[in-house]
Every structure is written in structure tokens, then in C-alpha cells.
Design an enzyme around this catalytic site. Structure first.
Site, PDB file in Angstrom:
ATOM      1  N   LYS A 209      42.712  46.779  28.810  1.00 46.20           N
ATOM      2  CA  LYS A 209      42.006  46.006  29.839  1.00 46.20           C
ATOM      3  C   LYS A 209      42.839  46.043  31.112  1.00 46.20           C
ATOM      4  O   LYS A 209      43.974  45.592  31.136  1.00 46.20           O
ATOM      5  CB  LYS A 209      41.810  44.568  29.363  1.00 46.20           C
ATOM      6  CG  LYS A 209      41.179  43.682  30.430  1.00 46.20           C
ATOM      7  CD  LYS A 209      40.822  42.323  29.899  1.00 46.20           C
ATOM      8  CE  LYS A 209      40.281  41.437  31.004  1.00 46.20           C
ATOM      9  NZ  LYS A 209      39.885  40.121  30.504  1.00 46.20           N
ATOM     10  N   LYS A 262      38.210  48.692  29.254  1.00 46.59           N
ATOM     11  CA  LYS A 262      37.521  47.878  30.257  1.00 46.59           C
ATOM     12  C   LYS A 262      38.273  47.926  31.579  1.00 46.59           C
ATOM     13  O   LYS A 262      39.488  47.767  31.554  1.00 46.59           O
ATOM     14  CB  LYS A 262      37.470  46.434  29.747  1.00 46.59           C
ATOM     15  CG  LYS A 262      36.840  45.457  30.702  1.00 46.59           C
ATOM     16  CD  LYS A 262      37.023  44.064  30.202  1.00 46.59           C
ATOM     17  CE  LYS A 262      36.565  43.113  31.297  1.00 46.59           C
ATOM     18  NZ  LYS A 262      37.005  41.780  31.097  1.00 46.59           N
TER      19      LYS A 262
HETATM   20  C1  PBG Z   1      38.279  36.885  30.521  1.00 47.22           C
HETATM   21  C2  PBG Z   1      37.363  37.992  30.856  1.00 47.22           C
HETATM   22  C3  PBG Z   1      37.075  38.571  32.097  1.00 47.22           C
HETATM   23  C4  PBG Z   1      36.059  39.506  31.865  1.00 47.22           C
HETATM   24  C5  PBG Z   1      35.803  39.508  30.506  1.00 47.22           C
HETATM   25  N1  PBG Z   1      36.627  38.581  29.892  1.00 47.22           N
HETATM   26  C6  PBG Z   1      37.588  38.252  33.449  1.00 47.22           C
HETATM   27  C7  PBG Z   1      38.991  38.526  33.808  1.00 47.22           C
HETATM   28  O1  PBG Z   1      39.775  39.094  33.039  1.00 47.22           O
HETATM   29  O2  PBG Z   1      39.333  38.105  34.917  1.00 47.22           O
HETATM   30  C8  PBG Z   1      35.365  40.328  32.914  1.00 47.22           C
HETATM   31  C9  PBG Z   1      33.966  40.731  32.583  1.00 47.22           C
HETATM   32  C10 PBG Z   1      33.172  41.236  33.722  1.00 47.22           C
HETATM   33  O3  PBG Z   1      33.654  41.420  34.864  1.00 47.22           O
HETATM   34  O4  PBG Z   1      31.963  41.454  33.517  1.00 47.22           O
HETATM   35  N2  PBG Z   1      39.618  37.139  30.710  1.00 47.22           N
END
Ligand code: PBG
Length: 338
Positions: A209, A262
Site C-alpha cells: 500500500k 494499492k
Molecule cells: C485506511 C484506508 C484508506 C483507503 C483504504 N483504507 C485511506 C488511507 O490510507 O489514507 C483508501 C481507499 C480509497 O482511496 O478508495 N487506511
């Protein structure tokens, strides 16, 4: 053909053209016959934002077509999704109250726990995944417990994640999806689930991520933007692909059943490399900013939204994603009569 053209027409030896790939593109049936990758709607997961209250549907301005739903409306939405052929949802909770310790996250009657219980009651076949993170639950918006210097404390955060994961499993969540990017969290969650008898609860880790600007609309939707600093000390640096393989390997070794890359669009090379490196199902998250860009350009008539969405989803399949978490799941199945 007139005389002038005859004079300037070059002599081309067409017997030299042996390979003619265009033969395989002559008709829709021919193209479909030889298509290498296909979109698999069975692999879609639709994210849902759940808010306290009843009969609530709040539009999210930067994500046209997506709403924040109260628990009752979430169940109603799941019925509609099931009817269309969406088989899995990913829950995000927006709690009533936030504090420095994210204590509303591990409330057995918290927002995600209630939603999961009600969805599973109404629709036992629906796969309920729950995002496991702290940023929606902390008052400072970081994904973990912050120490005096403002640093997110890895090991103290693990305690909260494990407690929360257990409440999710007890509420009937099928897939726990840790998205916090703390070290060692998959192993800690797996051991706690197993010790409590939840051996069948699946873990889909946000393994690679990235610290991405593509999460902007989500943070508005989930009210989870960090109040200070950014997430770069825990989420990955966008320049790194080798490191993604390391994160994935660690999560697999710790017990992740499914690994995720992601965001999706700017990280297709990472999806491909992860696909080739592990034997687990690979998921990718077609995130909020990717959704917002397509919607915005589509609304202006600058692109053909439906065609762009299909091309994008096909691209994820070609890159090697088995599972696609996408806000377009419902739209897609509605359009293609799933
Ligand atoms: C929680 C999380 C996030 C997303 C998924 N889980 C936000 C982040 O990490 O700031 C993003 C999902 C999206 O942008 O559709 N940490």
C-alpha cells in the site's frame, strides 16, 4: 486511379508480409475468440461507507454515485448488489466518536461490527470484508497510536488492531483487511484469530500500500485525513517495487490468504510482479481518486466513462489481478446485466 497516382505509387512487395495479426481482429466474434484476458465480475468487491443513524444516504461530493449509508441502508444496498451479482463488499466505518486511542474501533457494537452482523443475518451468502485500520477512529486521523514526537508507534498500534480484528470476526466478518501498514500485523492478527477459534476468518492484507495522493476523495468520505503530517512513515514510497515484493512476502509468511496492491492504475507493474512472485490470490484496489478522475472527465464529456471503466477493469485483469476492489462494481454489473 488517375495517371499521376499511378506514377507516384511505390512498389511494395506484399509477399514479404507473412505475419498478419489483423486477421484475428476482423469481427467482434473473432476478437472475442482470441481475447487473452477477461473481466471477472465474480472477483469484484464493492466498498461501502457506513455511518451511524437510520435511513441515511449521504452523497459524497468528490465521488458521484457513492453515498455514506446507515446500517439499515447498507443492508438494503447489499440486497441490491446481490441481485446484480456483486458477491463481496468491503466495509468502512465512520464512528460516532473519535479519540487518540481509536477506542470506538474495537467496540463490539461499533459501526462496522453492527453492519457486518446485519448483512450476514440478511444475506448469509454475501462475503463481508472489513477494512481494518485506525484512521477513521483516531481524532488525529493517523492509522495508529501516535507517540509524543508525533511518530506512529508500531507495536502499540498492533494491540488495537488485534482487539478490533477479534470483534470483527465475532461479528461475522468473513475477510479482515488490515490497511494500516504496521509491521507484523498480519502475524499478530492471525495468531489471535486462531487462538480464539476463528481459523476460517480470512486475511486479505493491504500488502503493498503506497503513500498515495489518489486517496484524497476517500479521506473526505471517511473523514480520515491526518490532522498533521502525512502517512509516509508507514505507507510505502511510490518509487519502490522491489520493496513491494518484500512486503508481500512478509505478509504471506505471516499468514495472509490474499495480498493486495494499492492503488491500481499507477501501479500496474507492481500488480504484475506480485502476481508472478506469489501463489496467493492477488487483489488490487481501484481507489477513490481513480474513481473521481473517471467520473469527473465522464461528466464533462471528455471521455466515454463506460468504455474507460471497462478498459481499466480489463487492464487490471491483464496485469494479473484476480480480485478488484472497485467503486465501479455496481455500475459495471448494472450495465452488463450481471
Ligand atoms: C485506511 C484506508 C484508506 C483507503 C483504504 N483504507 C485511506 C488511507 O490510507 O489514507 C483508501 C481507499 C480509497 O482511496 O478508495 N487506511
Amino acid at each position: 486511379m488517375n495517371d499521376i497516382a499511378d506514377v507516384i505509387r511505390p512498389k511494395i512487395d506484399t509477399t514479404g508480409i507473412v505475419e498478419r495479426p489483423r486477421r484475428l481482429r476482423t469481427s467482434p466474434a473473432m476478437r472475442s475468440l482470441v481475447r487473452e484476458s477477461r473481466i471477472n465480475p465474480d472477483g469484484f468487491i464493492q466498498p461501502l461507507f457506513v455511518v451511524p443513524g437510520t435511513r441515511l444516504r449521504e452523497p459524497i461530493p468528490s465521488m458521484p454515485g457513492i453515498e455514506r449509508l446507515s446500517v439499515d441502508e447498507t443492508v438494503r444496498e447489499c440486497r441490491e448488489l446481490a441481485r446484480l451479482g456483486v458477491r463481496a463488499v468491503l466495509l468502512f466505518g465512520i464512528p460516532e466518536s473519535k479519540d487518540a486511542a481509536a477506542s470506538s474501533n474495537y467496540d463490539p457494537n461499533g459501526i462496522v461490527q453492527r453492519a457486518a452482523r446485519e448483512i450476514k443475518n440478511a444475506l448469509p451468502e454475501m462475503i463481508v470484508a472489513a477494512d481494518l485500520c485506525n484512521c477513521e477512529y483516531t481524532d488525529h486521523g493517523h492509522c495508529g497510536i501516535v507517540d509524543q514526537s508525533g511518530y506512529v508507534d508500531n507495536d502499540r498500534t498492533l494491540e488495537i488492531l488485534v482487539m478490533t480484528a477479534l470483534t470483527y470476526a465475532r461479528a461475522g466478518v468473513d475477510i479482515i483487511a488490515p490497511s494500516d501498514m504496521m509491521d507484523g500485523r498480519v502475524g499478530a492478527i492471525r495468531r489471535a484469530l486462531d487462538a480464539d477459534g476463528y481459523v476460517r476468518t480470512t486475511i486479505m492484507s493491504y500488502a503493498a500500500k503506497y503513500a498515495s495522493a489518489f486517496y484524497g476523495p476517500f479521506r473526505e468520505a471517511a473523514d480520515s485525513a491526518p490532522a498533521f503530517g502525512d502517512r509516509r512513515t508507514y505507507q510505502m514510497d511510490p518509487g519502490n517495487a522491489r520493496e513491494a515484493l518484500r512486503e508481500v512476502r512478509l505478509d504471506v509468511d505471516e499468514g495472509a490468504d490474499i495480498v493486495m496492491v494499492k492503488p491500481a492504475l499507477a501501479y500496474m507493474d507492481v500488480i504484475r510482479r506480485v502476481r508472478e512472485a506469489v501463489d496467493r490470490p492477488v487483489a488490487t484496489y481501484n481507489v477513490s481518486g481513480e474513481y473521481a478522475m473517471v467520473k469527473a472527465a465522464g461528466e464533462r464529456g471528455w471521455i466515454d466513462e463506460a468504455q474507460v471503466v471497462d478498459e481499466m477493469l480489463l487492464g487490471f485483469a491483464r496485469a494479473g489481478a484476480d480480485i478488484v476492489i472497485t467503486y465501479f462494481a455496481k455500475d459495471y454489473l448494472r450495465r452488463h446485466g450481471g
